[in-house]
Design a protein around this motif. Structure first.
Motif, short mmCIF file in Angstrom:
data_model
loop_
_atom_site.label_atom_id
_atom_site.label_comp_id
_atom_site.label_asym_id
_atom_site.label_seq_id
_atom_site.Cartn_x
_atom_site.Cartn_y
_atom_site.Cartn_z
N ARG A 199 1.22 6.29 -7.21
CA ARG A 199 -0.18 6.71 -7.93
C ARG A 199 -0.02 7.88 -8.74
O ARG A 199 -0.46 8.22 -9.99
CB ARG A 199 -1.21 7.14 -6.75
CG ARG A 199 -2.51 7.30 -7.41
CD ARG A 199 -3.53 7.18 -6.39
NE ARG A 199 -3.26 7.81 -5.02
CZ ARG A 199 -4.02 7.80 -3.86
NH1 ARG A 199 -4.94 6.98 -3.82
NH2 ARG A 199 -3.39 8.52 -2.84
N GLN A 231 0.88 4.16 -2.70
CA GLN A 231 0.85 5.61 -2.64
C GLN A 231 1.89 6.64 -3.19
O GLN A 231 1.12 7.55 -3.72
CB GLN A 231 0.74 5.84 -1.16
CG GLN A 231 -0.32 5.22 -0.15
CD GLN A 231 -1.72 5.95 -0.50
OE1 GLN A 231 -2.32 5.50 -1.57
NE2 GLN A 231 -1.83 6.83 0.06
N HIS A 232 3.10 5.94 -3.34
CA HIS A 232 4.25 6.76 -3.90
C HIS A 232 4.12 6.80 -5.42
O HIS A 232 4.07 7.74 -6.12
CB HIS A 232 5.30 6.27 -3.53
CG HIS A 232 5.92 6.51 -2.18
ND1 HIS A 232 6.51 7.91 -1.76
CD2 HIS A 232 6.03 5.90 -0.93
CE1 HIS A 232 6.80 7.97 -0.75
NE2 HIS A 232 6.69 6.69 0.04
N TYR A 242 0.79 -1.19 -0.24
CA TYR A 242 0.10 -0.16 -0.03
C TYR A 242 0.77 1.25 0.00
O TYR A 242 0.59 2.30 -0.85
CB TYR A 242 -0.80 -0.02 1.07
CG TYR A 242 -1.88 1.40 1.31
CD1 TYR A 242 -2.83 1.40 0.52
CD2 TYR A 242 -1.44 2.13 2.20
CE1 TYR A 242 -3.75 2.45 0.75
CE2 TYR A 242 -2.12 3.54 2.32
CZ TYR A 242 -3.10 3.49 1.54
OH TYR A 242 -4.27 4.61 1.65
N ASP A 243 1.90 1.21 0.74
CA ASP A 243 2.88 2.41 0.76
C ASP A 243 3.69 2.71 -0.57
O ASP A 243 3.47 3.94 -0.94
CB ASP A 243 3.87 2.23 2.16
CG ASP A 243 4.65 3.45 1.99
OD1 ASP A 243 4.43 4.53 2.58
OD2 ASP A 243 6.12 3.26 1.78
#
Length: 291
Positions: A270, A267-268, A263-264
């Motif tokens: 996207r 996030q970067h 997920y982390d």
């Protein structure tokens, strides 16, 4: 969010706890790569700094067109940088600096599995006994011993990639470069080959630089992940993967920390993927959405 891993916005592979610094195997400084277009220069990579320690399984993710493959080709001496420096610390004279495993079929169709796997050693003039022992070992590790006399057209896509992996490790390079080697395979074959690759790597601890579009694959295989920006490609962030080795591919994906890291990274990624879509030609946009 767990604090078992760290994300850093800029390059720095040096430990912060007072321990000895790792031996750096690959050092990139100020890397710039430009290509001529019709009436302008296109910048593929810009101001890229990177340190990769010896024995690290280093993953690279980023949107299509961000320069991932260009970076790998520069490391393989298939492209020359426009500016900046790329250094690889050599460990043993006579050993090749690198071997590369490509996305598509890259083995010789007129050679048997054995001849393909032994190609690098034969080109270096290795003794016959060494070739027999080394190639036999890696064919066994990749499940190809029974197919040693077969030709590539007699093999499935997954088996042909096994041959590529066996050839790369048998060649005993200082650095192993892998450009999306499993991207064309179905999920079952991809998982099997990831497991086999990890078993071989656990034995050799080669320095590996591996490009992937799959965040799951990056977290499953890697020690450290570089997230690249959309073109021109720069290092946006680095993620250290905390999972112990050896790793079980399927068991790893059940762990809650695994999902947090995936997920982390997304996030970067996207915003970079969205930026790449805005600037990419339609044909490239279609390729991205099919992935």
């Amino acid at each position: 969010m767990t604090d078992q891993y760290t994300t850093t916005a800029l390059r720095d592979s040096r430990p912060q706890d007072g321990t000895a610094e790792p031996e750096i195997k690959v050092c990139v400084r100020g890397l710039l790569k430009q290509f001529p277009a019709k009436d302008r220069m296109v910048t593929a990579l810009d101001s890229l700094d990177l340190d990769i320690p010896r024995g690290q399984f280093f993953m690279i993710v980023g949107p299509s067109g961000c320069g991932k493959t260009t970076l790998l080709r520069i490391l393989a001496h298939l492209e020359q940088p426009t500016a900046g420096t790329v250094e690889v610390l050599r460990s043993t004279e006579g050993r090749p600096e690198n071997s590369m495993v490509f996305q598509g079929d890259s083995i010789f169709p007129w050679m048997t599995v054995w001849d393909n796997a032994s190609y690098g050693l034969r080109m270096r003039g290795a003794p016959a006994a060494e070739i027999k022992e080394t190639v036999g070992h890696y064919l066994d590790k990749t499940g190809l011993t029974a197919f040693a006399d077969c030709y590539p057209h007699q093999l499935s896509g997954g088996m042909r990639q096994r041959v590529s992996i066996a050839r790369a490790f048998a060649n005993d390079p200082d650095v192993l470069l892998m450009d999306e080697p499993f991207s064309a395979l179905d999920e079952q074959n991809k998982t099997l080959l990831q497991s086999e690759l990890l078993r071989i790597w656990d034995e050799t601890r080669k320095t590996v630089i591996f490009i992937t579009h799959s965040v799951d694959e990056a977290v499953t295989l890697g020690d450290r992940i570089m997230i690249m920006t959309s073109r021109p490609g720069r290092a946006k962030a680095f993620v250290d993967v905390p999972f112990e080795r050896p790793r079980d591919v399927l068991e790893l994906r059940h762990r809650p920390e695994y999902g947090e890291i995936v997920y982390d990274i997304w996030q970067h990624l996207r915003d970079e993927v969205n930026n790449a879509q805005v600037t990419a030609p339609q044909s490239q946009q279609r390729r991205w959405f099919r992935r």
